[in-house]
Write an enzyme that holds these catalytic residues in place. Structure first.
Site: not given
Length: 468
Positions: A238, A387, A444
């Site tokens: 990630d 982000y 993930h």
């Protein structure tokens, strides 16, 4: 041989000036080729930069001491949590909606009931404190990390390894893999450092705009230097994948090896070409049968599926504070927002299940402990801002997008990862791939889901680099 004779005859047929021009051109072409080859072999790096992320102005000096840290809680904290849970207003789920609309509220009530009645936060705090925690101030921020040393053994080589998490995870993702990495693996063991990204968990949140993966990479390089490590290994998934990649670009001479379980690389024109013929003639574009199985049909597996799973991404990359306001105030809202990712990103077919398959890979104690790290620190909004900071501009125009990675690299491709990146694509960015492994299962959250598989792959990669 006959062709050489023809070329020799043609050369001899030229006058002296023409021969000199031809020889000069050949020498120049050779020189340009050698220069290009030399430049390609040069170890390129990106600037370290500098920053100050604390409140106010940067002081003349900063405390560089390292302090022990302990996770703590209180009866008041737990009572506040329970009161908020008790006031939750639920929405009825749609019939047969499963997890296609997000976290199914019928199953959410079961999770929250466990959280309210059976989950023991004080017990989980003791679990968190099982390993040593520390904090140190870097660029105006208290940076939290877990530091685990292996037991002393004869005939054992110990190498430092930093593990970096992503969103919506935390350092706690690595608690199952830590004992596997610190045990003796055929003469090899790891001294492991697990930091919390600033803005996540027990690390301070930046007080100024602009804290992106490059800033996090610089902070973590400073941390490793402060701990006395001149060379070390890195592992990430990630955001951790991008941060550790940036660390490798900033100080390639310090990074002995980079291991990733989330692989991202630009396709380019060759990548587009490989999509056109890859399912028919995979060997021509460097695809294996497993690449074909994971990639195609491409639009269904790598375009529409991503669109279905990235609504959060667009929100957090644009207006994180707006969405974050609600989940920072409601523990049940926070749990739904985070745990939905642990359902679908583990296996996208979990969307078809009424309980999202959450407990197939995780215990409720484990996933709620991760939620509690966000809740008790009030860090969900600052984690979402990461982000926004990274996507204010086109990532492909950043300096790190223009510099390849030359350090030894190991790549673990898990079948449940959000997107698959074949080795032939990864090589455009990662120029020194020592190992590329098709993992048999897992998604993930690799360290959380399949700690033994990930540990085995890290060990085999490091042994290749260390030439065990």
């Amino acid at each position: 041989m006959q062709r050489l004779q023809v070329l020799k005859g043609a050369f001899c047929g030229l006058d002296a000036i023409q021969q000199q021009v031809l020889i000069g051109s050949a020498v120049a072409a050779g020189g340009i080729l050698m220069h290009l080859l030399f430049k390609r072999r040069q170890v390129k790096s990106i600037p370290l930069g500098e920053g100050w992320w604390g409140a106010g102005h940067k002081p003349l000096s900063e405390d560089e001491q390292i302090y022990p840290f302990e996770v703590q809680t209180s009866d008041e904290e737990i009572e506040d949590l329970h009161e908020r849970i008790d006031r939750t207003r639920y929405t009825e789920s749609l019939e047969d909606g499963c997890f296609h609309y997000g976290f199914n509220s019928t199953y959410l009530k079961k999770v929250v009931s466990y959280w309210r009645q059976k989950f023991d936060w004080k017990k989980q705090v003791a679990v968190l404190n099982k390993y040593p925690h520390f904090k140190t101030k870097i660029e105006g921020l208290d940076v939290h990390y877990v530091h685990v040393r292996p037991p002393r053994r004869d005939h054992q080589k110990v190498v430092p390894l930093m593990l970096v998490h992503g969103w919506p995870g935390s350092f706690y993702e690595f608690y199952k893999i830590l004992p596997l990495l610190t045990e003796n693996q055929g003469g090899l063991a790891f001294e492991v450092i697990c930091p919390s990204i600033p803005g996540y968990g027990f690390s301070d949140a930046p007080r100024k705009q602009g804290f992106d993966s490059l800033a996090a990479a610089r902070v973590f390089l400073t941390l490793m230097e402060r701990l006395g490590f001149s060379q070390f290994y890195l592992q990430g998934g990630d955001w951790g994948s991008l941060i550790t990649t940036n660390m490798s670009q900033m100080k390639p001479t310090c990074v002995k090896g980079l291991h990733l379980n989330m692989i991202q690389s630009k396709m380019g024109l060759s990548g587009m070409f490989s999509l056109v013929i890859g399912s028919y003639l995979p060997f021509l574009v460097g695809f294996s049968r497993e690449d074909v199985r994971r990639l195609f049909p491409f639009f269904e597996k790598n375009v529409w599926s991503i669109l279905r799973e990235t609504g959060y991404f667009h929100i957090q990359a644009t207006k994180p504070d707006t969405a974050g306001c609600g989940v920072n105030d409601s523990p049940v809202g926070l749990a739904a927002y985070i745990l939905e990712k642990f359902s679908t990103w583990t296996d996208q077919s979990n969307r078809d299940l009424a309980d999202g398959g959450l407990e197939r890979k995780f215990s409720l104690d484990d996933v709620l402990t991760n939620v509690m790290i966000y809740w008790t620190t009030g860090s969900v909004v600052s984690s979402m801002r990461f982000y926004k900071e990274n996507l204010k501009t086109n990532l492909n125009n950043r300096v790190d997008a223009k510099v390849g990675i030359t350090v030894p690299t190991g790549l673990a491709a898990f079948p449940g990862e959000l997107m698959h990146c074949p080795k032939s694509w990864a090589q455009h960015k990662y120029r020194n791939i020592y190992s590329y492994t098709f993992m048999p299962r897992g998604g993930h959250f690799a360290a959380f889901e399949e700690p033994q598989l990930l540990a085995n792959d890290i060990v085999q990669f490091v042994k290749k680099v260390e030439k065990f």
